[in-house]
Motif scaffolding. Structure first.
Motif, PDB file in Angstrom:
ATOM      1  N   ILE A 103      48.257  26.533  36.634  1.00  0.00           N
ATOM      2  CA  ILE A 103      47.295  27.521  37.114  1.00  0.00           C
ATOM      3  C   ILE A 103      46.646  28.169  35.892  1.00  0.00           C
ATOM      4  CG2 ILE A 103      46.945  29.651  38.415  1.00  0.00           C
ATOM      5  CD1 ILE A 103      49.495  28.978  39.995  1.00  0.00           C
ATOM      6  N   ILE A 104      45.336  28.341  35.958  1.00  0.00           N
ATOM      7  CA  ILE A 104      44.597  29.013  34.893  1.00  0.00           C
ATOM      8  C   ILE A 104      44.059  30.327  35.447  1.00  0.00           C
ATOM      9  CG2 ILE A 104      42.622  28.873  33.315  1.00  0.00           C
ATOM     10  CD1 ILE A 104      42.936  25.767  33.547  1.00  0.00           C
ATOM     11  N   TYR A 105      44.355  31.414  34.735  1.00  0.00           N
ATOM     12  CA  TYR A 105      43.874  32.734  35.109  1.00  0.00           C
ATOM     13  C   TYR A 105      43.100  33.344  33.945  1.00  0.00           C
ATOM     14  CZ  TYR A 105      47.503  32.943  38.813  1.00  0.00           C
ATOM     15  OH  TYR A 105      48.305  32.718  39.898  1.00  0.00           O
ATOM     16  N   GLY A 106      42.141  34.195  34.264  1.00  0.00           N
ATOM     17  CA  GLY A 106      41.572  35.085  33.265  1.00  0.00           C
ATOM     18  C   GLY A 106      42.491  36.280  33.126  1.00  0.00           C
ATOM     19  N   ARG A 107      42.260  37.098  32.122  1.00  0.00           N
ATOM     20  CA  ARG A 107      43.145  38.235  31.869  1.00  0.00           C
ATOM     21  C   ARG A 107      43.211  39.193  33.053  1.00  0.00           C
ATOM     22  NH1 ARG A 107      42.453  43.231  30.992  1.00  0.00           N
ATOM     23  NH2 ARG A 107      40.243  42.999  30.547  1.00  0.00           N
ATOM     24  N   ILE A 108      42.068  39.535  33.627  1.00  0.00           N
ATOM     25  CA  ILE A 108      42.056  40.496  34.733  1.00  0.00           C
ATOM     26  C   ILE A 108      42.766  39.927  35.953  1.00  0.00           C
ATOM     27  CG2 ILE A 108      40.570  41.761  36.338  1.00  0.00           C
ATOM     28  CD1 ILE A 108      38.514  41.925  33.991  1.00  0.00           C
ATOM     29  N   THR A 109      42.464  38.692  36.304  1.00  0.00           N
ATOM     30  CA  THR A 109      43.134  38.059  37.444  1.00  0.00           C
ATOM     31  C   THR A 109      44.630  37.939  37.186  1.00  0.00           C
ATOM     32  OG1 THR A 109      41.114  36.838  37.967  1.00  0.00           O
ATOM     33  CG2 THR A 109      43.161  36.034  38.951  1.00  0.00           C
ATOM     34  N   TYR A 110      45.003  37.562  35.963  1.00  0.00           N
ATOM     35  CA  TYR A 110      46.418  37.468  35.601  1.00  0.00           C
ATOM     36  C   TYR A 110      47.132  38.799  35.829  1.00  0.00           C
ATOM     37  CZ  TYR A 110      50.342  38.307  32.522  1.00  0.00           C
ATOM     38  OH  TYR A 110      51.539  38.734  32.026  1.00  0.00           O
ATOM     39  N   GLU A 111      46.519  39.901  35.379  1.00  0.00           N
ATOM     40  CA  GLU A 111      47.169  41.195  35.511  1.00  0.00           C
ATOM     41  C   GLU A 111      47.388  41.564  36.976  1.00  0.00           C
ATOM     42  OE1 GLU A 111      44.639  43.602  33.021  1.00  0.00           O
ATOM     43  OE2 GLU A 111      45.832  43.136  31.233  1.00  0.00           O
ATOM     44  N   VAL A 112      46.448  41.216  37.834  1.00  0.00           N
ATOM     45  CA  VAL A 112      46.616  41.461  39.268  1.00  0.00           C
ATOM     46  C   VAL A 112      47.719  40.557  39.826  1.00  0.00           C
ATOM     47  CG1 VAL A 112      45.507  41.248  41.526  1.00  0.00           C
ATOM     48  CG2 VAL A 112      44.251  42.268  39.603  1.00  0.00           C
ATOM     49  N   MET A 113      47.652  39.271  39.512  1.00  0.00           N
ATOM     50  CA  MET A 113      48.614  38.308  40.060  1.00  0.00           C
ATOM     51  C   MET A 113      50.027  38.550  39.550  1.00  0.00           C
ATOM     52  SD  MET A 113      46.859  36.539  42.081  1.00  0.00           S
ATOM     53  CE  MET A 113      45.354  35.693  42.437  1.00  0.00           C
ATOM     54  N   ALA A 114      50.179  38.840  38.256  1.00  0.00           N
ATOM     55  CA  ALA A 114      51.514  39.038  37.674  1.00  0.00           C
ATOM     56  C   ALA A 114      52.182  40.289  38.219  1.00  0.00           C
ATOM     57  CB  ALA A 114      51.418  39.109  36.146  1.00  0.00           C
ATOM     58  N   GLY A 115      51.394  41.214  38.744  1.00  0.00           N
ATOM     59  CA  GLY A 115      51.974  42.410  39.349  1.00  0.00           C
ATOM     60  C   GLY A 115      52.461  42.197  40.768  1.00  0.00           C
ATOM     61  N   PHE A 116      52.133  41.038  41.366  1.00  0.00           N
ATOM     62  CA  PHE A 116      52.486  40.791  42.758  1.00  0.00           C
ATOM     63  C   PHE A 116      53.358  39.542  42.951  1.00  0.00           C
ATOM     64  CE2 PHE A 116      51.578  38.679  46.811  1.00  0.00           C
ATOM     65  CZ  PHE A 116      52.047  39.646  47.681  1.00  0.00           C
ATOM     66  N   TRP A 117      52.854  38.377  42.517  1.00  0.00           N
ATOM     67  CA  TRP A 117      53.500  37.107  42.878  1.00  0.00           C
ATOM     68  C   TRP A 117      54.930  36.929  42.386  1.00  0.00           C
ATOM     69  CZ3 TRP A 117      52.003  34.858  46.947  1.00  0.00           C
ATOM     70  CH2 TRP A 117      50.672  34.881  47.327  1.00  0.00           C
ATOM     71  N   PRO A 118      55.311  37.392  41.198  1.00  0.00           N
ATOM     72  CA  PRO A 118      56.713  37.189  40.790  1.00  0.00           C
ATOM     73  C   PRO A 118      57.726  37.867  41.708  1.00  0.00           C
ATOM     74  CG  PRO A 118      55.367  37.712  38.883  1.00  0.00           C
ATOM     75  CD  PRO A 118      54.505  37.940  40.104  1.00  0.00           C
ATOM     76  N   TYR A 119      57.272  38.816  42.523  1.00  0.00           N
ATOM     77  CA  TYR A 119      58.183  39.576  43.385  1.00  0.00           C
ATOM     78  C   TYR A 119      57.949  39.285  44.874  1.00  0.00           C
ATOM     79  CZ  TYR A 119      57.841  41.655  38.847  1.00  0.00           C
ATOM     80  OH  TYR A 119      57.789  41.807  37.490  1.00  0.00           O
TER      81      TYR A 119
END
Length: 191
Positions: free
Chosen positions: A46-62
């Motif tokens: 999966i390729i994310y930009g920084r902003i999308t990564y910050e949103v996704m990393a705050g949700f999907w791992p949990y």
């Protein structure tokens, strides 16, 4: 060679997010969830930009469920000029990607493995479109007009002809349109 697939949720006008950045207008149903899972099962990156990564990393791992589990186990690259580390919960599979984006993506495309997917990250999609590095666009048009928002595609020089490969209508009213680059002509004109 691995493909780069851009998977994007859009409004009817082609906006990828509402003016204030809200994403609560997406429509979901079981068939659309199955469609999204099938795509996720077909890639290994999966390729994310920084902003999308910050949103996704705050949700999907949990998050719970099969989509979250698959998302969490995949290799992730975060296109960033500022982040030195890109943690993803307890997984050690998100790496910052800096430097010339087109060169880095070309390098990744040549590596062995399954295809790669970009979620959100409009600036990356626009950049890679300009460099003709996206092989497939999966555009999920939601039955909503936002009035104002952030368009997926900005202005770029020339034209890129696409071929409709698949169209699927979901019970929610969403439509998935899968486009590939036309074999007859990748780029008609460069400015």
């Amino acid at each position: 060679m691995r493909k780069v697939i851009a998977s994007e949720m859009l409004s009817v006008e082609g906006f990828m997010e509402e003016e204030r950045g809200q994403l609560d207008w997406f429509v979901q149903d079981e068939e659309l969830n199955d469609y999204a899972m099938k795509l996720l099962d077909s890639v290994d990156t999966i390729i994310y930009g920084r902003i999308t990564y910050e949103v996704m990393a705050g949700f999907w791992p949990y998050a719970q469920g099969s989509f979250a589990a698959r998302t969490n186990e995949l290799q992730k690259y975060v296109v960033t000029g500022t982040l030195k580390e890109t943690p993803w919960g307890t997984w050690n599979n998100a790496r910052p990607l800096s430097g010339n984006l087109a060169v880095e993506i070309e390098r990744l495309k040549k590596q062995p493995g399954k295809d790669m997917v970009i979620y959100g990250s409009g600036s990356i999609v626009r950049n890679l479109t300009e460099h003709e590095l996206i092989d497939e666009y999966r555009l999920i048009v939601n039955p909503v007009l936002l009035g104002k928002g952030k368009p997926l595609f900005g202005v770029f020089s020339g034209q890129i002809h696409l071929k409709l490969n698949e169209a699927k209508v979901f019970p929610s009213g969403g439509i998935a349109l899968t486009y590939v680059i036309s074999n007859s002509s990748r780029r008609l004109e460069k400015g």
